[in-house]
Design a protein around this motif. Structure first.
Motif, mmCIF file in Angstrom:
data_model
loop_
_atom_site.group_PDB
_atom_site.id
_atom_site.type_symbol
_atom_site.label_atom_id
_atom_site.label_comp_id
_atom_site.label_asym_id
_atom_site.label_seq_id
_atom_site.Cartn_x
_atom_site.Cartn_y
_atom_site.Cartn_z
ATOM 1 N N ILE A 146 3.203 -8.146 39.378
ATOM 2 C CA ILE A 146 4.565 -7.780 38.606
ATOM 3 C C ILE A 146 4.107 -6.479 38.137
ATOM 4 N N ARG A 147 5.226 -5.674 37.736
ATOM 5 C CA ARG A 147 4.869 -4.358 37.432
ATOM 6 C C ARG A 147 6.143 -4.181 36.151
ATOM 7 N N GLY A 149 6.707 -5.797 33.962
ATOM 8 C CA GLY A 149 7.389 -6.866 33.472
ATOM 9 C C GLY A 149 8.495 -7.434 34.749
ATOM 10 N N ARG A 150 8.633 -6.960 35.684
ATOM 11 C CA ARG A 150 9.301 -7.115 36.849
ATOM 12 C C ARG A 150 8.555 -7.500 38.144
ATOM 13 N N PRO A 151 8.784 -8.787 38.677
ATOM 14 C CA PRO A 151 8.303 -9.290 39.841
ATOM 15 C C PRO A 151 8.487 -8.442 41.229
ATOM 16 N N ILE A 152 7.287 -8.166 41.949
ATOM 17 C CA ILE A 152 7.402 -7.482 43.109
ATOM 18 C C ILE A 152 7.217 -8.380 44.262
ATOM 19 N N ASN A 207 9.328 1.091 40.351
ATOM 20 C CA ASN A 207 8.992 0.489 38.983
ATOM 21 C C ASN A 207 7.969 1.213 37.960
#
Length: 232
Positions: A146-147, A149-152, A207
């Motif tokens: 997660i970077r 707050g966004r999953p990768i 991100n």
């Protein structure tokens, strides 16, 4: 060295193999103590208090089976056997002596690391698999990246590579070190590492700023800032 890292005791009489195992485990973030035989074994165990012992079965003097029985009688240390003998009877003897796992020589370092981690996980002695670098969270146990707050989405190999880089954040790692730790062998096309690093960079930098830096002529380093050496 992280004082909270799991402690691994290695007893192997082959000096070259012992050195390779020790370096691989240290590189993976473990505290390591090694010996060529069982001399003073009880004192070493008492002072070092290993979480897991990697024991060669065929040792000069006391065999690995004897050392394992001592650990079973006096400690909660997990045991991982190394041996060139792979007959069913040999494996049974190892497990009867208290082995938690059994690796047949020859083996690749990645296998030993995976089995060591599995033994530690089963015994509840594995440190957290959650790693933080700047706004990047790598959760090895959950398989999540997660970077900001966004999953990768990453592949299993990308996760191993990213975990290794994050666990060694701030250190410059050579392509040989990365190949050994992530893929399990030392002699291979270094372009494999370059290709995977490039792929990870594309995903991470969608991100945020660059976290995996190239140190020219040396290897790679994960950090929030660009290394002072010539890098790109």
């Amino acid at each position: 060295m992280d004082s909270d890292a799991a402690r691994v005791l290695v007893v192997e009489d082959d000096q070259v193999l012992r050195t390779c195992i020790e370096e691989g485990l240290v590189d993976a973030g473990y505290q390591v103590r090694s010996a060529s035989d069982g001399s003073g074994f009880a004192a070493v165990v008492e002072n070092f208090r290993p979480d897991v012992a990697v024991l060669d079965v065929m040792l000069p003097g006391s065999s690995g089976l004897t050392l394992a029985r001592h650990l079973r009688d006096h400690t909660q240390t997990s045991v991982l056997f190394l041996t060139a003998r792979d007959a069913v009877a040999d494996r049974l003897a190892g497990f009867d002596a208290g082995a938690d796992d059994y690796i047949v020589k020859p083996f690749v370092m990645a296998e030993l690391l995976a089995r060591t981690r599995a033994v530690l996980r089963r015994s509840g002695k594995l440190r957290s698999g959650r790693l933080q670098v700047a706004d990047l969270l790598v959760d090895e146990d959950a398989g999540e990246v997660i970077r900001a707050g966004r999953p990768i989405a990453v592949t299993a190999t990308e996760l191993r590579l990213l975990t290794y880089l994050a666990r060694n954040r701030g250190r410059v790692l050579s392509k040989t070190q990365i190949l050994t730790q992530v893929w399990g062998y030392e002699a291979y096309d270094p372009n494999l590492v370059e290709a995977y690093v490039s792929g990870l960079r594309r995903k991470l930098e969608a991100n945020g700023e660059r976290l995996i830096h190239t140190v020219r002529g040396v290897g790679y380093r994960m950090s929030e800032s660009t290394p002072r050496m010539r890098a790109s």
